[in-house]
Design a protein around this motif. Structure first.
Motif, PDB file in Angstrom:
ATOM      1  N   GLU A 324       0.826  -1.205   0.000  1.00 34.29           N
ATOM      2  CA  GLU A 324       0.000   0.000   0.000  1.00 34.29           C
ATOM      3  C   GLU A 324       0.865   1.262   0.000  1.00 34.29           C
ATOM      4  O   GLU A 324       1.904   1.323   0.648  1.00 34.29           O
ATOM      5  N   ARG A 325       0.386   2.261  -0.719  1.00 34.13           N
ATOM      6  CA  ARG A 325       1.030   3.571  -0.724  1.00 34.13           C
ATOM      7  C   ARG A 325       0.320   4.433   0.327  1.00 34.13           C
ATOM      8  O   ARG A 325      -0.811   4.878   0.132  1.00 34.13           O
ATOM      9  N   ALA A 326       0.971   4.648   1.460  1.00 40.31           N
ATOM     10  CA  ALA A 326       0.372   5.410   2.550  1.00 40.31           C
ATOM     11  C   ALA A 326       0.695   6.890   2.403  1.00 40.31           C
ATOM     12  O   ALA A 326       1.773   7.267   1.948  1.00 40.31           O
ATOM     13  N   TYR A 327      -0.269   7.725   2.827  1.00 41.26           N
ATOM     14  CA  TYR A 327      -0.091   9.171   2.823  1.00 41.26           C
ATOM     15  C   TYR A 327       0.034   9.747   4.236  1.00 41.26           C
ATOM     16  O   TYR A 327       0.770  10.701   4.442  1.00 41.26           O
ATOM     17  N   ASN A 328      -0.740   9.200   5.176  1.00 45.10           N
ATOM     18  CA  ASN A 328      -0.841   9.849   6.471  1.00 45.10           C
ATOM     19  C   ASN A 328      -1.404   8.881   7.501  1.00 45.10           C
ATOM     20  O   ASN A 328      -1.887   7.794   7.147  1.00 45.10           O
ATOM     21  N   TYR A 337      -5.443   4.491  12.089  1.00 42.53           N
ATOM     22  CA  TYR A 337      -6.001   4.757  10.773  1.00 42.53           C
ATOM     23  C   TYR A 337      -4.849   5.102   9.825  1.00 42.53           C
ATOM     24  O   TYR A 337      -3.973   5.901  10.173  1.00 42.53           O
ATOM     25  N   VAL A 338      -4.843   4.496   8.655  1.00 43.50           N
ATOM     26  CA  VAL A 338      -3.824   4.776   7.654  1.00 43.50           C
ATOM     27  C   VAL A 338      -4.514   5.235   6.373  1.00 43.50           C
ATOM     28  O   VAL A 338      -5.370   4.526   5.821  1.00 43.50           O
ATOM     29  N   CYS A 339      -4.144   6.412   5.921  1.00 41.08           N
ATOM     30  CA  CYS A 339      -4.699   6.985   4.698  1.00 41.08           C
ATOM     31  C   CYS A 339      -3.848   6.532   3.514  1.00 41.08           C
ATOM     32  O   CYS A 339      -2.629   6.716   3.520  1.00 41.08           O
ATOM     33  N   THR A 340      -4.484   5.969   2.495  1.00 38.34           N
ATOM     34  CA  THR A 340      -3.745   5.409   1.374  1.00 38.34           C
ATOM     35  C   THR A 340      -4.418   5.757   0.060  1.00 38.34           C
ATOM     36  O   THR A 340      -5.516   6.308   0.020  1.00 38.34           O
ATOM     37  N   GLU A 341      -3.759   5.386  -1.029  1.00 34.47           N
ATOM     38  CA  GLU A 341      -4.325   5.609  -2.349  1.00 34.47           C
ATOM     39  C   GLU A 341      -5.482   4.650  -2.636  1.00 34.47           C
ATOM     40  O   GLU A 341      -6.206   4.840  -3.612  1.00 34.47           O
ATOM     41  N   ASN A 342      -5.666   3.655  -1.798  1.00 34.89           N
ATOM     42  CA  ASN A 342      -6.768   2.711  -1.957  1.00 34.89           C
ATOM     43  C   ASN A 342      -7.813   2.848  -0.864  1.00 34.89           C
ATOM     44  O   ASN A 342      -8.582   1.924  -0.617  1.00 34.89           O
ATOM     45  N   ASP A 372      -8.393   7.830  -3.372  1.00 34.37           N
ATOM     46  CA  ASP A 372      -7.348   8.350  -2.492  1.00 34.37           C
ATOM     47  C   ASP A 372      -7.928   9.007  -1.248  1.00 34.37           C
ATOM     48  O   ASP A 372      -8.797   9.880  -1.346  1.00 34.37           O
ATOM     49  N   VAL A 373      -7.424   8.599  -0.100  1.00 33.26           N
ATOM     50  CA  VAL A 373      -7.691   9.282   1.163  1.00 33.26           C
ATOM     51  C   VAL A 373      -6.362   9.845   1.633  1.00 33.26           C
ATOM     52  O   VAL A 373      -5.406   9.103   1.855  1.00 33.26           O
ATOM     53  N   TYR A 374      -6.286  11.164   1.773  1.00 32.39           N
ATOM     54  CA  TYR A 374      -5.019  11.822   2.082  1.00 32.39           C
ATOM     55  C   TYR A 374      -4.846  12.112   3.567  1.00 32.39           C
ATOM     56  O   TYR A 374      -3.708  12.243   4.040  1.00 32.39           O
ATOM     57  N   SER A 375      -5.937  12.270   4.303  1.00 35.47           N
ATOM     58  CA  SER A 375      -5.808  12.676   5.703  1.00 35.47           C
ATOM     59  C   SER A 375      -7.008  12.199   6.493  1.00 35.47           C
ATOM     60  O   SER A 375      -8.091  11.968   5.938  1.00 35.47           O
ATOM     61  N   SER A 376      -6.821  12.070   7.799  1.00 36.86           N
ATOM     62  CA  SER A 376      -7.928  11.721   8.688  1.00 36.86           C
ATOM     63  C   SER A 376      -7.611  12.231  10.081  1.00 36.86           C
ATOM     64  O   SER A 376      -6.454  12.491  10.420  1.00 36.86           O
ATOM     65  N   TYR A 377      -8.653  12.348  10.889  1.00 33.48           N
ATOM     66  CA  TYR A 377      -8.486  12.809  12.261  1.00 33.48           C
ATOM     67  C   TYR A 377      -9.703  12.382  13.069  1.00 33.48           C
ATOM     68  O   TYR A 377     -10.840  12.473  12.585  1.00 33.48           O
ATOM     69  N   HIS A 431     -11.954   7.929 -11.295  1.00 37.81           N
ATOM     70  CA  HIS A 431     -12.701   8.235 -10.086  1.00 37.81           C
ATOM     71  C   HIS A 431     -13.361   6.961  -9.560  1.00 37.81           C
ATOM     72  O   HIS A 431     -13.804   6.113 -10.323  1.00 37.81           O
ATOM     73  N   ASN A 432     -13.451   6.886  -8.269  1.00 40.17           N
ATOM     74  CA  ASN A 432     -13.912   5.677  -7.600  1.00 40.17           C
ATOM     75  C   ASN A 432     -15.439   5.564  -7.681  1.00 40.17           C
ATOM     76  O   ASN A 432     -16.160   6.336  -7.065  1.00 40.17           O
ATOM     77  N   ILE A 433     -15.930   4.608  -8.450  1.00 42.35           N
ATOM     78  CA  ILE A 433     -17.365   4.393  -8.524  1.00 42.35           C
ATOM     79  C   ILE A 433     -17.733   2.976  -8.099  1.00 42.35           C
ATOM     80  O   ILE A 433     -18.899   2.622  -8.082  1.00 42.35           O
ATOM     81  N   LEU A 434     -16.744   2.181  -7.747  1.00 46.07           N
ATOM     82  CA  LEU A 434     -17.015   0.794  -7.389  1.00 46.07           C
ATOM     83  C   LEU A 434     -16.938   0.621  -5.884  1.00 46.07           C
ATOM     84  O   LEU A 434     -16.098   1.222  -5.221  1.00 46.07           O
TER      85      LEU A 434
END
Length: 457
Positions: A324-328, A337-342, A372-377, A431-434
């Motif tokens: 996984e490619r993690a962002y944050n 919680y891990v924000c990733t491109e998936n 993509d989910v880039y951030s969470s809190y 874009h995510n439609i599935l």
């Protein structure tokens, strides 16, 4: 090095161009006071930070946004004023009433477009007033600086081009910044002056205080320079500073005189997955400290995408979410919680993971069209924990672990004579439609207790 450059551009250009700018349809009202306008600056939200009793800050591709009432209303700051950083917000850090932000934009040159540091800005009063700080640069003659009583050779970084701040961390004494070619710097006087910090070269794993540094601190590509001198993430607290670069993870211990002794961890000398480290975070729960890192392959053989972590200050490392490619990262007690491109992943133990299904509000027929989910809190200030999520397509908020979502985004107001489509443009291949499989987890607590050991004795 071409491979590393492609990785950097694919990861960082969306922020400098304004992630989600294709969805940035609204225009600010120039008549509004206090250098702010109503609404989100952009639907691309890369960082979320909480401050005070009710403030939430959002780093967006269009500038800095905030809500002071948990999402009932949003305001954004003009990024072309004398007091605010210029461009998309690339970093946020808060400490008590203090907030720092950094920005980035693209500059057109004779040889192409390059990311450019848009400077920083800070507020000491929860964002009521702001002070602009130019992007830290060196004079052309600043080849040598004094560090720990010794003369250290630094390559002068004289331009904000490719000198872009991607992370900020604040302690009671310093603000630290990680600025790609600008390396790692700190200021003890709110950006009036900056001190460049030497960290190990690609060939060395340790810097000790009281010993000379025989090499140049140089972010050029090898063999002229060092990947480890390219700064991308920084995490500072107590007497520790963690730095992520294009050449590994560096743990520094700050001595009483300000000197920092360093130890470097790489995919070659430890068990991290890759040497390109784009995010660092600290989780503390029941006396246990875990340092989490988003580690991507740089140029070394056998490197791979994953999340790397340590529970003993770097003595040992393990990996999870392999591939996984993690962002944050975000934490709530024992939950990670891990924000990733998936999408957004959640774990109760840091080993077993579930991914949230695409975020939607069925009642309002609203959806987040982004993988993509880039951030969470996780914000518990409303009395119950709310999970906030920043994506390339807006913000989502839930109080029931993703069963129901509220969705916030910017859009153009319509009139009788105006019609617009949203999102626009839209492509089913991008874009995510599935739907994504989702497993609902119930929280539990861990009873493990580990004491963090200083490894730089």
């Amino acid at each position: 090095m071409k491979k590393l450059l492609l990785i950097i551009l694919s990861i960082l250009l969306p922020v400098s161009l304004g992630i989600g700018q294709a969805f940035f349809l609204s225009k600010p009202n120039l008549d509004e006071p206090d250098n702010t306008y109503t609404g989100l600056a952009s639907n691309g939200v890369t960082q979320i930070a909480a401050q005070g009793d009710s403030i939430l800050w959002f780093a967006t591709g269009g500038g800095l946004s905030k809500t002071s009432d948990f999402g009932e209303t949003f305001v954004s700051y003009y990024n072309n004023t004398d007091s605010m950083a210029r461009g998309g917000i690339s970093a946020i850090a808060v400490l008590d009433s203090i907030i720092w932000v950094a920005a980035v934009f693209d500059s057109a040159t004779k040889v192409g477009d390059y990311q450019t540091g848009g400077g920083l800005a800070f507020s000491k009063d929860f964002g009521k007033t702001w002070t602009y700080v130019p992007q830290p640069v060196d004079s052309s003659s600043a080849s040598f600086e004094i560090w720990d009583g010794d003369t250290v050779h630094f390559l002068p970084i004289t331009t904000p081009i490719q000198n872009t701040t991607w992370d900020i961390s604040i302690t009671s004494k310093y603000v630290y910044v990680a600025s790609w070619s600008g390396g790692i710097r700190r200021s003890s006087d709110f950006g009036t002056t900056w001190e460049r910090i030497p960290i190990p070269s690609d060939d060395e794993d340790v810097i000790e205080c009281g010993e000379p540094i025989p090499y140049e601190i140089n972010p050029k590509d090898p063999p002229d320079g060092n990947h480890n001198h390219k700064g991308f993430s920084v995490l500072a607290y107590d007497d520790k500073v963690w730095v992520g670069t294009a050449g590994g993870i560096n743990l520094g211990i700050v001595e009483s005189d300000g000197c920092i002794r360093w130890r470097k961890y790489t995919a070659q000398n430890s068990a991290i997955s890759g040497n390109f480290v784009v995010a660092l975070a600290r989780q503390v729960w029941e006396g246990k400290e875990t340092i989490w890192a988003a580690t991507l392959p740089a140029e070394g053989a056998g490197e791979y995408r994953a999340v790397s972590k340590t529970t003993d200050c770097g003595l040992t490392w393990s990996t999870t979410l392999i591939g996984e490619r993690a962002y944050n990262f975000a934490f709530f007690d024992s939950v990670v919680y891990v924000c990733t491109e998936n999408g957004l992943f959640k774990s109760l133990d840091g080993e077993n993971w579930a991914v949230y299904k695409p975020m939607e509000n069925i009642d309002k027929n609203e959806y987040i069209f982004s993988h993509d989910v880039y951030s969470s809190y996780v914000d518990a200030r409303e009395g119950v924990p709310y999970l906030w999520v920043g994506t390339a397509d807006g913000i989502a908020k839930t109080s029931d672990d993703g069963i129901n979502w509220n969705i916030f985004r910017t859009s153009s107001p319509t009139t009788v004579s105006e019609i617009y489509a949203y999102p626009n443009p839209f492509s089913p291949t991008h874009h995510n439609i599935l739907p994504v499989s989702y497993t609902h987890l119930r929280a539990h607590e861990t009873s493990l207790h580990l004491v963090c050991r200083l490894l730089l004795e």
